[in-house]
Write a protein that holds these residues in place. Structure first.
Motif, mmCIF file in Angstrom:
data_model
loop_
_atom_site.group_PDB
_atom_site.id
_atom_site.type_symbol
_atom_site.label_atom_id
_atom_site.label_comp_id
_atom_site.label_asym_id
_atom_site.label_seq_id
_atom_site.Cartn_x
_atom_site.Cartn_y
_atom_site.Cartn_z
ATOM 1 N N TRP A 158 38.702 90.289 109.516
ATOM 2 C CA TRP A 158 39.238 89.750 111.056
ATOM 3 C C TRP A 158 38.178 89.038 112.177
ATOM 4 O O TRP A 158 38.074 87.927 112.192
ATOM 5 C CB TRP A 158 40.114 90.073 111.225
ATOM 6 N N GLY A 189 50.313 95.230 112.407
ATOM 7 C CA GLY A 189 50.629 94.018 112.400
ATOM 8 C C GLY A 189 50.493 93.383 111.544
ATOM 9 O O GLY A 189 49.125 93.452 110.876
ATOM 10 N N PRO A 190 51.449 92.522 110.816
ATOM 11 C CA PRO A 190 51.285 91.263 109.999
ATOM 12 C C PRO A 190 49.730 90.610 109.554
ATOM 13 O O PRO A 190 49.493 90.459 108.483
ATOM 14 C CB PRO A 190 52.177 90.068 109.631
ATOM 15 N N GLN A 191 49.672 90.009 111.028
ATOM 16 C CA GLN A 191 48.455 89.059 110.235
ATOM 17 C C GLN A 191 46.690 89.921 109.888
ATOM 18 O O GLN A 191 46.201 89.885 109.639
ATOM 19 C CB GLN A 191 47.915 88.116 112.135
ATOM 20 N N MET A 192 46.490 90.771 111.115
ATOM 21 C CA MET A 192 45.781 92.048 110.334
ATOM 22 C C MET A 192 45.781 92.374 109.170
ATOM 23 O O MET A 192 44.483 92.801 108.159
ATOM 24 C CB MET A 192 45.374 93.146 111.045
ATOM 25 N N ALA A 251 47.539 91.169 106.537
ATOM 26 C CA ALA A 251 46.812 90.207 105.687
ATOM 27 C C ALA A 251 46.095 89.294 105.107
ATOM 28 O O ALA A 251 45.310 89.571 104.508
ATOM 29 C CB ALA A 251 47.677 88.608 106.509
ATOM 30 N N THR A 252 45.191 89.910 105.976
ATOM 31 C CA THR A 252 43.243 89.435 105.878
ATOM 32 C C THR A 252 42.677 90.544 104.816
ATOM 33 O O THR A 252 41.605 90.188 104.143
ATOM 34 C CB THR A 252 42.589 89.651 107.543
ATOM 35 N N ARG A 302 43.391 90.519 101.246
ATOM 36 C CA ARG A 302 42.968 89.680 100.886
ATOM 37 C C ARG A 302 41.461 89.762 100.955
ATOM 38 O O ARG A 302 40.279 89.362 100.340
ATOM 39 C CB ARG A 302 42.676 88.403 101.650
ATOM 40 N N SER A 315 35.455 84.603 111.982
ATOM 41 C CA SER A 315 35.485 84.085 112.570
ATOM 42 C C SER A 315 34.974 84.279 114.102
ATOM 43 O O SER A 315 34.358 83.280 114.706
ATOM 44 C CB SER A 315 36.468 83.265 113.268
ATOM 45 N N ARG A 332 51.306 99.018 108.798
ATOM 46 C CA ARG A 332 51.788 97.404 109.072
ATOM 47 C C ARG A 332 52.699 97.575 110.285
ATOM 48 O O ARG A 332 52.824 96.459 111.387
ATOM 49 C CB ARG A 332 52.747 97.614 108.058
#
Length: 327
Positions: free
Chosen positions: A155, A142-145, A147-148, A151, A158, A138
């Protein structure tokens, strides 16, 4: 003496060619390249290839290192003269990649091996730390990666919708990483080592994190097509940085200035072959790797590219070197 690779008879046969190359170089140094006729320039080019083959023989004999140093210096001087005025064309580039670059790669195989070892060690370290201390990923990713991953999404989805723009950005980023890794050799190798550490750790942490979330197949099927070229290219750039650093730290019998110039030239030639590798890898990463193509196809493409890479680096160039060793 039976185990000696370089015999007195062999030296007696090859020395005249070294002397002739040295005489041509002296003529250029005294009066410029215009001192040589077209026939003499062709002769210098042929001698350059022959003496390069001699150097590979000398380097395999531990008792002939004095000769190897002398011949290596001749080649460094000749290379600058031969290639400085040569017009660059697609044909010349293809011939360079086909005939010369594999020989350059094999000459620096020890540095490549060291670069591979550092990368794999750091990759293993990142995977072990992440597997034993799950919160480490973590902080690292980082939090964004994260988070994906939570789910169960890649990542990279896109990327497909903006593939042309993404491909350009990917190429630029990969070339920048490789250049920094190579140029880090000027810091006596410290920045090169840090870059290899960072890339290895990143790969290990992401691999362990995706395994934790049950996404290993999604990750490695994405990495396989472009990673078969991109990862080796960054490792080769690390090897080039280490080659430059070695000349700075261990100049040997050469003056420090000459040792840096010689190692820098060799390192630049080693890293030059990574450019087409990264261009192809960038196209694959932008268009194919994040696509919905079958997993088996992605692994097949990655395996075939890696096999081709090894065939090129370890098989190409030998025939031309053998043919140029005879006069």
């Amino acid at each position: 003496m039976a185990n000696t690779i370089v015999s007195n008879l062999w030296l007696q046969k090859r020395r005249p060619y070294w002397s002739r190359l040295e005489a041509l170089l002296a003529a250029v140094n005294s009066g410029g390249i215009k001192q040589l006729s077209r026939a003499e320039m062709r002769e210098m080019t042929l001698l350059y290839r022959q003496v390069a083959s001699d150097l590979s023989v000398l380097r395999r004999d531990g008792t002939a290192q004095t000769y190897a140093t002398h011949v290596n210096q001749l080649l460094a001087r000749a290379h600058h003269i031969i290639y400085a005025g040569r017009k660059t064309s697609a044909i010349h580039l293809l011939r360079y990649l086909r005939d010369e670059y594999p020989e350059i790669f094999r000459r620096n195989l020890a540095y490549v091996g060291f670069s591979v070892g550092i990368t794999l060690a750091c990759c293993a370290l990142g995977a072990i730390i992440t597997s034993t201390h799950i919160d480490f990923m973590r902080h690292f990713l980082g939090p964004q990666m994260i988070a994906t991953m939570e789910r169960h999404e890649m990542w990279t989805h896109s990327v497909v919708s903006v593939a042309p723009t993404a491909t350009s950005a990917i190429m630029t980023n990969n070339l920048s990483v490789s250049f920094v890794t190579f140029a880090g050799g000027i810091t006596f190798g410290l920045l090169t080592l840090f870059s290899l550490y960072n890339n290895g750790m990143m790969l290990g942490v992401i691999g362990a994190a995706c395994h934790h979330y049950g996404m290993s197949v999604a990750l490695w099927s994405f990495v396989a097509p472009h990673g078969s070229l991109e990862l080796p290219a960054i490792i080769f750039a690390g090897a080039a940085g280490l080659r430059l650093a070695h000349g700075m730290v261990f100049p040997g019998a050469l003056r420090w200035k000459d040792a840096v110039a010689q190692s820098g030239m060799e390192a630049a030639r080693l890293v030059s072959g990574t450019i087409p590798m990264l261009v192809v890898a960038g196209c694959l990463e932008g268009f194919f790797s994040p696509s919905s193509a079958p997993v088996w196809l992605k692994f097949t493409v990655g395996g075939m590219l890696f096999a081709f890479l090894n065939a090129w680096l370890f098989g190409a160039g030998k025939q031309s070197a053998d043919s140029s060793s005879t006069v």
